[in-house]
Design a protein around this motif. Structure first.
Motif, PDB file in Angstrom:
ATOM      1  N   UNK A 246       0.825  -1.205   0.000  1.00 18.85           N
ATOM      2  CA  UNK A 246       0.000   0.000   0.000  1.00 18.85           C
ATOM      3  C   UNK A 246       0.859   1.255   0.000  1.00 18.85           C
ATOM      4  N   UNK A 247       1.983   1.221   0.738  1.00 12.84           N
ATOM      5  CA  UNK A 247       2.853   2.400   0.799  1.00 12.84           C
ATOM      6  C   UNK A 247       3.440   2.729  -0.570  1.00 12.84           C
ATOM      7  N   UNK A 249       2.452   1.626  -3.605  1.00  8.70           N
ATOM      8  CA  UNK A 249       1.480   1.765  -4.701  1.00  8.70           C
ATOM      9  C   UNK A 249       0.627   3.012  -4.575  1.00  8.70           C
ATOM     10  N   UNK A 250       0.674   3.713  -3.437  1.00  5.32           N
ATOM     11  CA  UNK A 250      -0.105   4.944  -3.277  1.00  5.32           C
ATOM     12  C   UNK A 250       0.557   6.071  -4.073  1.00  5.32           C
ATOM     13  N   UNK A 251      -0.135   6.654  -5.034  1.00  8.02           N
ATOM     14  CA  UNK A 251       0.493   7.718  -5.848  1.00  8.02           C
ATOM     15  C   UNK A 251       0.748   8.974  -5.035  1.00  8.02           C
ATOM     16  N   UNK A 252       1.875   9.631  -5.308  1.00  9.14           N
ATOM     17  CA  UNK A 252       2.215  10.884  -4.636  1.00  9.14           C
ATOM     18  C   UNK A 252       3.117  11.688  -5.567  1.00  9.14           C
ATOM     19  N   UNK A 253       3.174  12.972  -5.337  1.00 12.52           N
ATOM     20  CA  UNK A 253       4.018  13.839  -6.152  1.00 12.52           C
ATOM     21  C   UNK A 253       5.473  13.704  -5.714  1.00 12.52           C
ATOM     22  N   UNK A 254       6.386  13.939  -6.671  1.00 13.83           N
ATOM     23  CA  UNK A 254       7.820  13.834  -6.376  1.00 13.83           C
ATOM     24  C   UNK A 254       8.292  15.154  -5.782  1.00 13.83           C
ATOM     25  N   UNK A 262      10.035   8.458   1.910  1.00 15.53           N
ATOM     26  CA  UNK A 262      10.478   7.163   1.407  1.00 15.53           C
ATOM     27  C   UNK A 262      11.770   6.720   2.096  1.00 15.53           C
ATOM     28  N   UNK A 263      12.661   7.691   2.316  1.00 10.72           N
ATOM     29  CA  UNK A 263      13.907   7.356   3.003  1.00 10.72           C
ATOM     30  C   UNK A 263      13.640   6.893   4.426  1.00 10.72           C
ATOM     31  N   UNK A 268      13.327   2.533   8.439  1.00  8.35           N
ATOM     32  CA  UNK A 268      12.590   1.748   9.430  1.00  8.35           C
ATOM     33  C   UNK A 268      12.611   0.269   9.066  1.00  8.35           C
ATOM     34  N   UNK A 269      12.440  -0.042   7.779  1.00  6.15           N
ATOM     35  CA  UNK A 269      12.483  -1.445   7.351  1.00  6.15           C
ATOM     36  C   UNK A 269      13.859  -2.042   7.592  1.00  6.15           C
TER      37      UNK A 269
END
Length: 431
Positions: A246-247, A249-254, A262-263, A268-269
């Motif tokens: 979900x994270x 595939x959710x569209x967002x502006x760059x 994203x970083x 966290x992962x």
């Protein structure tokens, strides 16, 4: 946040004997740095500085680097070109794939009279109409823009229509700044919505605030306003794989904010994966059970060959130890019923088919193959039989001992067997 420390700079100054006061080149790329600091005080003689692929949002604290010739700030979060007037010797500036949308800030590089190369590929300002013409006309000292050489005729054409290009650039820049303001506002709302969602989940399992029945209308209205924001909040009923899908595939502006988000997510992962790897110390492997039974163990996963030397009445164990391993890393322990070899902290243990003499055993290492050969003489010159034979029934025993000829024939057949003595004891045969 990752800070630039003196230890970080010294570790990247090995080519200069870890001295930083006279350092002329340093690479601080891919360190997740979020602010430029201290370098202008520690490395005054710096000529080349690599800061690409970090999280730097602003150019700062570089004005004292008078000798700096090449600055690489590609793949960062920079939005404005600024604070480089003090870099008098700057010849090459790389701002590839940043977020420079204020194209007019390029004019601050007029003071860098030695600037010959500039890279702005991947920035929002490169999509402006008249971008290249504006940069070429604003920086007369520039010789190459985005890897393409600036010809004399191109510079003349850029200067001829400069006023019209400036008007177009300023109009596009104004629209871009408005769009950036909306993006920042949406990011703030999203962050506030996530905080509010976490707070509401902590107050009630159904995700709602528990208020007086007369005041439910304002709460419902407030929830409707933030419904879109709350939909993006991670739901606890989803597993990790669904949340990860979900994270991404959710569209967002760059934007700098989305890149930073994203970083943070990847960080966290990575930390969660490191915690999973930090397992509890392994329990010691069982070599001998509580009832005294010896186990076969091959932790180093070595090939081996166990044979019997009938001529010398010995048991030979050939262990394929690594050829180039130092013999000091091998420890051998021979017991009457088993042999144990410690190979660089890993245990190899083998139960022997017969009792051996530990004091007379020898261990030799091959100089060509590196194999370890253990020669263990048998204790009594024979292999002990562990298998028990059931005593036959009375009728069967009477039938087998009916005639003396059958006895002699049966004795001769058992004479060549290792079980001869045991069979004689069970069946009461006589010579």
């Amino acid at each position: 946040m990752v800070y630039i420390t003196e230890d970080m700079v010294r570790r990247r100054a090995e080519h200069n004997e870890c001295e930083i006061f006279s350092l002329e080149e340093v690479s601080l790329h891919q360190q997740d740095i979020e602010r430029i600091e201290h370098i202008n005080r520690w490395c005054r003689d710096l000529r080349i500085l690599y800061l690409q692929n970090n999280l730097i949002p602003r150019i700062e604290n570089l004005c004292r680097l008078k000798k700096l010739e090449y600055l690489n700030l590609a793949l960062n979060n920079i939005e404005v070109i600024e604070n480089l007037e003090g870099c008098e010797c700057l010849q090459k500036l790389d701002l590839t794939v940043n977020f420079v949308g204020r194209l007019s800030s390029v004019q601050s590089l007029k003071h860098n009279i030695h600037l010959a190369e500039l890279f702005l590929v991947g920035n929002p300002c490169t999509e402006f109409e008249g971008y290249r013409q504006f940069v070429v006309a604003s920086l007369p000292q520039l010789k190459c823009l985005d890897g393409t050489e600036i010809s004399r005729s191109e510079r003349i054409r850029a200067l001829q229509g400069l006023e019209e290009v400036k008007r177009q650039v300023w109009q596009q820049e104004k629209e871009y700044l408005k769009r950036r303001a909306r993006e920042k506002e949406e990011t703030q709302k999203k962050a506030a919505g996530e905080e509010k969602g976490n707070e509401e989940r902590s107050k009630g399992c159904d995700g709602r605030r528990y208020t007086d029945a007369n005041n439910t209308a304002p709460v419902l209205e407030e929830n409707k306003e933030n419904q879109e924001v709350e939909e993006k909040v991670k739901r606890p009923d989803l597993d990790d794989e669904q949340q990860e899908r979900e994270f991404w595939n959710t569209p967002c502006s760059f934007t700098p904010e989305s890149r930073l988000e994203a970083h943070r997510h990847l960080e966290e992962k990575r930390k969660a994966k490191e915690k999973e790897k930090e397992k509890k110390p392994k329990a010691p492997r069982t070599l001998i059970t509580a009832d005294g039974r010896v186990m076969n163990v091959n932790e180093p996963k070595l090939d081996f060959c166990l044979t019997e030397d009938e001529e010398n009445k010995a048991i030979v164990l050939d262990l394929a130890v690594y050829r180039h391993m130092d013999t000091s890393l091998i420890d051998v322990d021979v017991q009457p019923t088993y042999a144990r070899v410690n190979v660089k902290g890993k245990i190899f243990q083998m139960v022997l088919p017969a009792e051996v003499k530990p004091d007379s055993s020898t261990a030799q290492r091959s100089q060509t193959t590196g194999h370890l050969v253990l020669t263990m003489p048998r204790a009594e010159g024979e292999i002990k039989v562990r298998k028990t034979v059931q005593r036959p029934s009375g009728a069967q025993q009477t039938r087998r001992s009916s005639s003396s000829e059958d006895k002699k024939r049966l004795c001769c057949s058992y004479m060549m067997s290792l079980d001869f003595l045991l069979c004689c004891r069970h069946y009461n045969f006589s010579h």
